[in-house]
Design a protein around this motif. Structure first.
Motif, short mmCIF file in Angstrom:
data_model
loop_
_atom_site.label_atom_id
_atom_site.label_comp_id
_atom_site.label_asym_id
_atom_site.label_seq_id
_atom_site.Cartn_x
_atom_site.Cartn_y
_atom_site.Cartn_z
N LEU A 1 67.92 69.10 64.42
CA LEU A 1 70.01 68.99 64.15
C LEU A 1 70.88 68.01 63.79
O LEU A 1 71.76 68.89 62.92
N ALA A 2 70.41 67.20 63.54
CA ALA A 2 71.36 66.27 62.94
C ALA A 2 71.42 66.28 61.46
O ALA A 2 73.21 66.18 61.24
N VAL A 3 70.69 67.26 60.88
CA VAL A 3 70.43 67.46 59.45
C VAL A 3 71.27 67.96 58.61
O VAL A 3 72.43 68.03 58.19
N VAL A 4 71.42 69.36 59.68
CA VAL A 4 71.87 70.32 59.40
C VAL A 4 73.78 70.39 59.86
O VAL A 4 73.96 70.66 58.63
N ALA A 5 73.80 69.99 60.96
CA ALA A 5 74.98 69.78 61.18
C ALA A 5 75.73 68.79 60.56
O ALA A 5 77.00 68.74 60.44
N GLY A 6 75.30 67.62 60.13
CA GLY A 6 76.05 66.93 59.41
C GLY A 6 75.95 67.29 57.85
O GLY A 6 77.48 67.33 58.08
N GLY B 1 71.49 64.59 68.28
CA GLY B 1 71.32 65.46 67.55
C GLY B 1 72.88 65.80 66.76
O GLY B 1 73.01 65.29 66.17
N LEU B 2 73.87 65.67 68.05
CA LEU B 2 75.11 66.03 67.18
C LEU B 2 75.59 64.44 67.32
O LEU B 2 76.22 63.68 66.98
N ASN B 3 74.86 63.14 68.28
CA ASN B 3 75.54 62.18 67.62
C ASN B 3 75.51 61.29 66.61
O ASN B 3 75.77 61.09 65.51
N TYR B 4 73.82 61.85 66.34
CA TYR B 4 73.03 61.30 65.09
C TYR B 4 73.65 61.83 63.49
O TYR B 4 73.98 61.51 62.35
N ALA B 5 74.38 63.47 63.73
CA ALA B 5 74.61 63.71 62.89
C ALA B 5 76.38 63.58 62.15
O ALA B 5 76.82 63.64 60.91
N ARG C 1 68.61 63.86 47.42
CA ARG C 1 68.17 62.95 46.62
C ARG C 1 68.50 61.67 46.72
O ARG C 1 67.46 60.87 47.13
N LEU C 2 69.78 60.97 47.17
CA LEU C 2 70.33 59.63 47.09
C LEU C 2 69.90 59.25 49.07
O LEU C 2 69.99 58.44 48.86
N VAL C 3 70.24 60.77 49.93
CA VAL C 3 70.40 60.35 51.07
C VAL C 3 69.26 60.26 51.81
O VAL C 3 69.33 60.38 53.46
N ILE C 4 68.30 60.70 51.15
CA ILE C 4 66.74 61.02 51.41
C ILE C 4 66.45 59.26 52.22
O ILE C 4 65.77 60.06 53.42
N PRO C 5 66.04 58.50 52.07
CA PRO C 5 65.47 56.94 52.52
C PRO C 5 66.70 56.92 53.67
O PRO C 5 66.48 56.48 54.22
N PRO C 6 68.11 57.27 53.59
CA PRO C 6 68.74 56.98 54.70
C PRO C 6 68.22 57.11 55.60
O PRO C 6 68.66 56.75 57.19
N ILE C 7 68.78 59.30 55.69
CA ILE C 7 67.88 59.13 56.56
C ILE C 7 66.90 59.08 57.36
O ILE C 7 66.67 58.75 58.06
N THR C 8 65.75 59.08 56.59
CA THR C 8 64.49 59.20 57.46
C THR C 8 64.63 57.35 57.88
O THR C 8 63.83 57.24 59.43
#
Length: 478
Positions: free
Chosen positions: A291-296, A355-359, A402-409
């Motif tokens: 949810l966070a990935v999509v909402a963000g 989800g909404l917090n991490y978004a 591609r740049l933000v995949i590491p911080p998202i992980t």
């Protein structure tokens, strides 16, 4: 004159003055025991406030209350945060195994509370298969666990369970009679269902090595009872009944010393329970992060490319969410939304809260990634005849993601740990299972090591994956 409590900071007794009796209690939803005065919220009132003052007067000292979460009062007493526990602590074998307890000062009973027009739930046996709320680490929890077959919902306080009862998330609450009388009797939406049952005693908790303090407390309780001071206090707060006449007949039971439990040695018994909690943790984290990935992504696209009012709303969303605690957000989602007709079960509320917090954090990650793409690439794509949406979709976003995949992980790993907060809305995840087992076994170290090991086993592979992705996506290593 009785009727107010001084509040002290939770420091060890050594820091207290020689003429102070520091007593631990929980004033959050703590009526009628100890709670803020509605007319003067800076002052605490309640029948145990008055009792603490009366006891302190007998001892020739001043009473000071120390705020502490209710189900952690016993560990806090053992750490030395205060001198005694005075907060509806039941005289049970489990408590007497761990701490010394005084003569009883009040006889309580359990009471079933339901909604006004609910019928057929007047006996404890009627609660089988029903979702029922109880206070964490209470006698009500133990009774229903022993009965089995109840869909048990465990709450950190009494107010939360009654809110869920009014919101129709549960069918009944089992609580101590004084609490039911204070909260439910005056609520037109609720009722006391059936007669009270399973009477027991409240006592004062003292560290086992404090034998002299226990002796003077017992003497003070006896004198207050003989002087009818206890009756006056209880009548003042509307909790006096005929049961209290039997206080003088109390005969202490012989408590057999229970062998200490090493959960590390008996890990096959406890590990499956922790793993079941870990499954819930994984489910919450995976769905919450999705949810966070999509909402963000939606938030950052609106913020960067939307019309002015929507850009302002997206920016406000990020700032408000990042500037307020996740705990408050969970309370608003779980307890606040039912007031406008939106009722989410604990699992969905937990996913929505996480989800909404991490978004908000993911939106900022995306924004950093998008703005890191040279503006010349956008101009070149537009010059080639691509629309702004085509440029965003085919040129900017693939590089930015591609740049933000590491911080998202890394945020996903952090969510594993933050998911423990959802226990406040009755979700029994890994940390909650640990707390429940630790309170029953008194082995915080062994269970803590197992729980920490499970969290590490869940997060370490994700950490390795994040490190691998970070190396893989670095342009300067190609």
């Amino acid at each position: 004159m009785l009727g107010g409590c001084d509040v002290a900071q939770p420091e060890p007794p050594a820091a207290a003055g020689p003429a102070e009796l520091r007593w631990g209690g929980d004033a959050e939803g703590g009526a009628p025991y100890v709670y803020p005065d509605p007319q003067k919220p800076e002052h605490l009132i309640g029948f145990e406030c008055d009792l603490a003052e009366a006891l302190a007067a007998k001892l020739g000292v001043k009473a000071k209350m120390v705020q502490n979460q209710w189900d952690q009062l016993v560990p806090a007493l053992e750490r030395g945060n205060f001198d005694i526990i005075l907060n509806g602590l039941e005289l049970t074998p489990d408590n007497q195994q761990r701490i010394a307890m005084s003569l009883p000062y009040f006889i309580y009973a359990e009471q079933i509370v339901t909604r006004r027009y609910t019928d057929g739930l007047a006996r404890i046996e009627d609660l089988k298969t029903k979702p029922v709320g109880v206070l964490s680490s209470s006698v009500a929890q133990r009774l229903l666990e022993e009965m089995r077959g109840v869909d048990l919902r465990i709450y950190p306080g009494n107010v939360e369970s009654l809110r869920d009862l009014r919101a129709k998330r549960i069918e009944a609450v089992v609580m101590d009679l004084p609490i039911a009388l204070h909260y439910a009797r005056s609520d037109p939406a609720l009722k006391l269902s059936g007669a009270s049952f399973a009477p027991g005693y409240y006592g004062i908790g003292v560290r086992k090595q404090e034998g002299s303090l226990l002796a003077v407390l017992n003497q003070a309780i006896t004198e207050l009872q003989q002087e009818h001071a206890l009756e006056r206090i209880y009548r003042k707060h509307g909790i006096w009944d005929e049961r209290q006449e039997r206080l003088k007949d109390y005969q202490p039971e012989v408590v057999t010393q229970r062998k200490s439990i090493s959960t590390l040695r008996e890990w096959p018994k406890y590990l499956p329970l922790l793993l079941r909690g870990a499954v819930t943790t994984v489910e919450l984290s995976v769905l919450g992060m999705s949810l966070a990935v999509v909402a963000g992504l939606v938030v950052v696209l609106v913020r960067l490319y939307g019309i002015a009012p929507l850009r302002w709303l997206a920016k406000a969303y990020v700032e408000v969410i990042r500037g307020t605690p996740l705990l408050i957000q969970l309370f608003l989602i779980y307890y606040g939304l039912p007031e406008i007709g939106i009722r989410l079960n604990p699992f969905l509320a937990g996913i929505a809260g996480l989800g909404l917090n991490y978004a908000a954090s993911e939106a900022e990650n995306y924004r950093a990634g998008i703005q890191a793409i040279p503006h010349g690439q956008t101009e070149a794509a537009l010059a080639l005849g691509m629309s702004r949406w085509q440029t965003l979709r085919h040129v900017v976003l693939p590089q930015a993601l591609r740049l933000v995949i590491p911080p998202i992980t890394n945020d996903f790993i952090a969510m594993f740990k933050d998911s423990s907060i959802v226990s406040v809305i009755t979700m029994v995840e890994l940390t909650k299972v640990y707390g429940m087992l630790a309170m029953s076994t008194y082995d915080y170290i062994g269970l803590g090591l197992m729980t920490a090991g499970i969290y590490f086993a869940l997060s370490y592979p994700a950490s390795l994956f994040a490190n691998w992705l970070e190396r893989k996506l670095r342009y300067d290593r190609r």
